[in-house]
Design a protein around this motif. Sequence first.
Motif, PDB file in Angstrom:
ATOM      1  N   VAL A 284      -2.819  -1.393 -10.551  1.00  0.00           N
ATOM      2  CA  VAL A 284      -4.204  -1.372 -10.084  1.00  0.00           C
ATOM      3  C   VAL A 284      -4.299  -2.161  -8.777  1.00  0.00           C
ATOM      4  O   VAL A 284      -3.827  -3.298  -8.690  1.00  0.00           O
ATOM      5  CB  VAL A 284      -5.152  -1.973 -11.150  1.00  0.00           C
ATOM      6  CG1 VAL A 284      -6.599  -1.923 -10.658  1.00  0.00           C
ATOM      7  CG2 VAL A 284      -4.996  -1.230 -12.474  1.00  0.00           C
ATOM      8  N   ALA A 285      -4.942  -1.566  -7.771  1.00  0.00           N
ATOM      9  CA  ALA A 285      -4.944  -2.151  -6.427  1.00  0.00           C
ATOM     10  C   ALA A 285      -5.541  -3.548  -6.394  1.00  0.00           C
ATOM     11  O   ALA A 285      -5.016  -4.438  -5.708  1.00  0.00           O
ATOM     12  CB  ALA A 285      -5.697  -1.233  -5.461  1.00  0.00           C
ATOM     13  N   ASP A 286      -6.649  -3.773  -7.108  1.00  0.00           N
ATOM     14  CA  ASP A 286      -7.305  -5.073  -7.003  1.00  0.00           C
ATOM     15  C   ASP A 286      -6.742  -6.118  -7.949  1.00  0.00           C
ATOM     16  O   ASP A 286      -7.230  -7.244  -7.996  1.00  0.00           O
ATOM     17  CB  ASP A 286      -8.810  -4.936  -7.217  1.00  0.00           C
ATOM     18  CG  ASP A 286      -9.161  -4.390  -8.592  1.00  0.00           C
ATOM     19  OD1 ASP A 286      -8.238  -4.071  -9.357  1.00  0.00           O
ATOM     20  OD2 ASP A 286     -10.364  -4.276  -8.889  1.00  0.00           O
ATOM     21  N   LYS A 287      -5.677  -5.774  -8.706  1.00  0.00           N
ATOM     22  CA  LYS A 287      -5.048  -6.735  -9.607  1.00  0.00           C
ATOM     23  C   LYS A 287      -3.563  -6.930  -9.339  1.00  0.00           C
ATOM     24  O   LYS A 287      -3.029  -8.012  -9.608  1.00  0.00           O
ATOM     25  CB  LYS A 287      -5.216  -6.283 -11.066  1.00  0.00           C
ATOM     26  CG  LYS A 287      -6.621  -6.364 -11.608  1.00  0.00           C
ATOM     27  CD  LYS A 287      -6.648  -5.987 -13.084  1.00  0.00           C
ATOM     28  CE  LYS A 287      -8.045  -6.115 -13.662  1.00  0.00           C
ATOM     29  NZ  LYS A 287      -8.067  -5.750 -15.112  1.00  0.00           N
ATOM     30  N   HIS A 288      -2.885  -5.903  -8.834  1.00  0.00           N
ATOM     31  CA  HIS A 288      -1.425  -5.901  -8.773  1.00  0.00           C
ATOM     32  C   HIS A 288      -0.934  -5.706  -7.340  1.00  0.00           C
ATOM     33  O   HIS A 288      -0.670  -4.583  -6.908  1.00  0.00           O
ATOM     34  CB  HIS A 288      -0.858  -4.791  -9.663  1.00  0.00           C
ATOM     35  CG  HIS A 288      -1.355  -4.828 -11.071  1.00  0.00           C
ATOM     36  ND1 HIS A 288      -1.743  -3.706 -11.765  1.00  0.00           N
ATOM     37  CD2 HIS A 288      -1.530  -5.870 -11.921  1.00  0.00           C
ATOM     38  CE1 HIS A 288      -2.123  -4.043 -12.986  1.00  0.00           C
ATOM     39  NE2 HIS A 288      -2.014  -5.354 -13.097  1.00  0.00           N
ATOM     40  N   PRO A 289      -0.805  -6.766  -6.547  1.00  0.00           N
ATOM     41  CA  PRO A 289      -0.273  -6.617  -5.185  1.00  0.00           C
ATOM     42  C   PRO A 289       1.174  -6.186  -5.197  1.00  0.00           C
ATOM     43  O   PRO A 289       1.959  -6.584  -6.064  1.00  0.00           O
ATOM     44  CB  PRO A 289      -0.433  -8.019  -4.587  1.00  0.00           C
ATOM     45  CG  PRO A 289      -0.492  -8.939  -5.753  1.00  0.00           C
ATOM     46  CD  PRO A 289      -1.135  -8.172  -6.864  1.00  0.00           C
ATOM     47  N   ARG A 290       1.536  -5.358  -4.231  1.00  0.00           N
ATOM     48  CA  ARG A 290       2.908  -4.880  -4.090  1.00  0.00           C
ATOM     49  C   ARG A 290       3.343  -5.035  -2.635  1.00  0.00           C
ATOM     50  O   ARG A 290       2.524  -4.906  -1.727  1.00  0.00           O
ATOM     51  CB  ARG A 290       3.007  -3.408  -4.517  1.00  0.00           C
ATOM     52  CG  ARG A 290       2.963  -3.209  -6.028  1.00  0.00           C
ATOM     53  CD  ARG A 290       2.277  -1.909  -6.403  1.00  0.00           C
ATOM     54  NE  ARG A 290       0.822  -2.016  -6.243  1.00  0.00           N
ATOM     55  CZ  ARG A 290      -0.012  -0.985  -6.401  1.00  0.00           C
ATOM     56  NH1 ARG A 290       0.470   0.212  -6.681  1.00  0.00           N
ATOM     57  NH2 ARG A 290      -1.309  -1.156  -6.269  1.00  0.00           N
TER      58      ARG A 290
END
Length: 493
Positions: A284-290
């Motif tokens: 999830v974009a707003d929880k899991h930075p990559r």
Amino acid sequence: MIRNAVTSKVLHNPAAADRGLRQSDAAAGNKAQHWRLVPVEDEAGLYFIEDATDGAVLDLADPAADEIRVVLREYDDSAASQRWRFVTAEPERTSDPVLRFAPLSHWNSRQSWRLVRSAALRPAPDASPSFSDMLLVLKRFGSGQDAGAWQSVGAGNSTGGQSGALEPGRWAGLGDRFLADTTGDGRADIVGLKPAKGPVSAAGLGDGTFKDDERVLHPPAPSPSPKDLWTLVDTTGNGKPDAVTLAADGVRVFLQDDTGKFAPASAEPVIKAFGHGQSAGGWVADKHPRFLADTTGDGRADIVGFHDDGVWISLQDAEGKFADPLWVLDDFGVDQGWSSTAEHPRSLIPATGGGAVDIIGFGPQGAVVARGRGDGTFEPPKLVLNDFGDAQGWTSKKHLRVLADVTGDGNPDLVGFGDEGVWVAHSCGDGRFEQAQLVCRGFGHNDDAGAWRVGHHPRFVADITGDGRVDIVGFGGPGVYVARNLFRRFKTR
């Protein structure tokens, strides 16, 4: 040890007859300079400060006196004067405001001028680099109607991606604008993701300005998802940035050829992981930075992701293939209190300006560093600066926090876009950071700092001139604003 912020001396127990305390130079192994913090039972936020040698605690000699001495006394559970609370100090100002002349218009065409406060600062001796006043350099890529009416419609705005080009593998969604070196010439260009056209770029001219046109980098995907994220990063080590997309089914890479064009947008995923689809991990974009960063020193970018349970990594081999993801650290994830990418930004960059890539994060208590071992794994994190965190009043609703080498010494500094303007905590070169200093009174949340808003006004620190030092770039309503880095271009008072 308890160190004085002005003298740099530490609190010392000289075992004097009056039980008074002294300041002295720090000495390794001197127990008379060591103290324990003992929480007060059933009183949250209060502590006894206990001497490590004999168990006495800090107390006030006479709480009613005008000038109160701090002494050591035997522990007394009923003595309120032995209870202490820790309050974060306000950051120190480092410079004075600068005034500039602003023109006044008259009905009869007369010309006159008045003095107004500038966003710039007059640098003080030994201060971090200051920046010039803000200049509008391009009437494009702004949120106003005349500047293109840009607004974020994808997932990128919540990824903490409003950062300097120095940070590898930051991401953007549809409608986002950011800075990246699109050609490998060492200068940052403007890049925007248009839903209809795909990524477009305005090239940097090397003098702090940009071309007044938009070049399409590559055609958009047939049906781009608002959950897709996009970035530019050199994945092969050949010096040319490639376009990378985090899609539902994994990670896609579009290599740049010798003519500056990118591969067609129909590329297959290079790894079916780290995507927002359930089959690719449900990131999830707003929880899991990559991130895409070289964690092993082989010149090739690896994929690093921060999921609920911690840090995952996929190493790239010499043939450009990515291995299955491995779980390498049980920290920096949602389960460990890093609730969102915006509230607690994380980055992958060498904290000492060289060697292995480290994890640097802005946690609840401040800046945290987990040193990289050079093999894709990391040491346990340590708090390195009690600033830029929730405890110091920094919040994702008003503030941005990034990393950038502000002075050009090869070490990344901590940069925060706060209420009053831009703050910089200079790197000490060994993974530690100095206290933050105000370097620009523009680009901040307060009205007198420009009333810049997270979600509407992306802001960056990036080298737009190729001189090796980052400038401040912001996308306001009318267009693109720039404040030039004045390091070694000014005389101190």
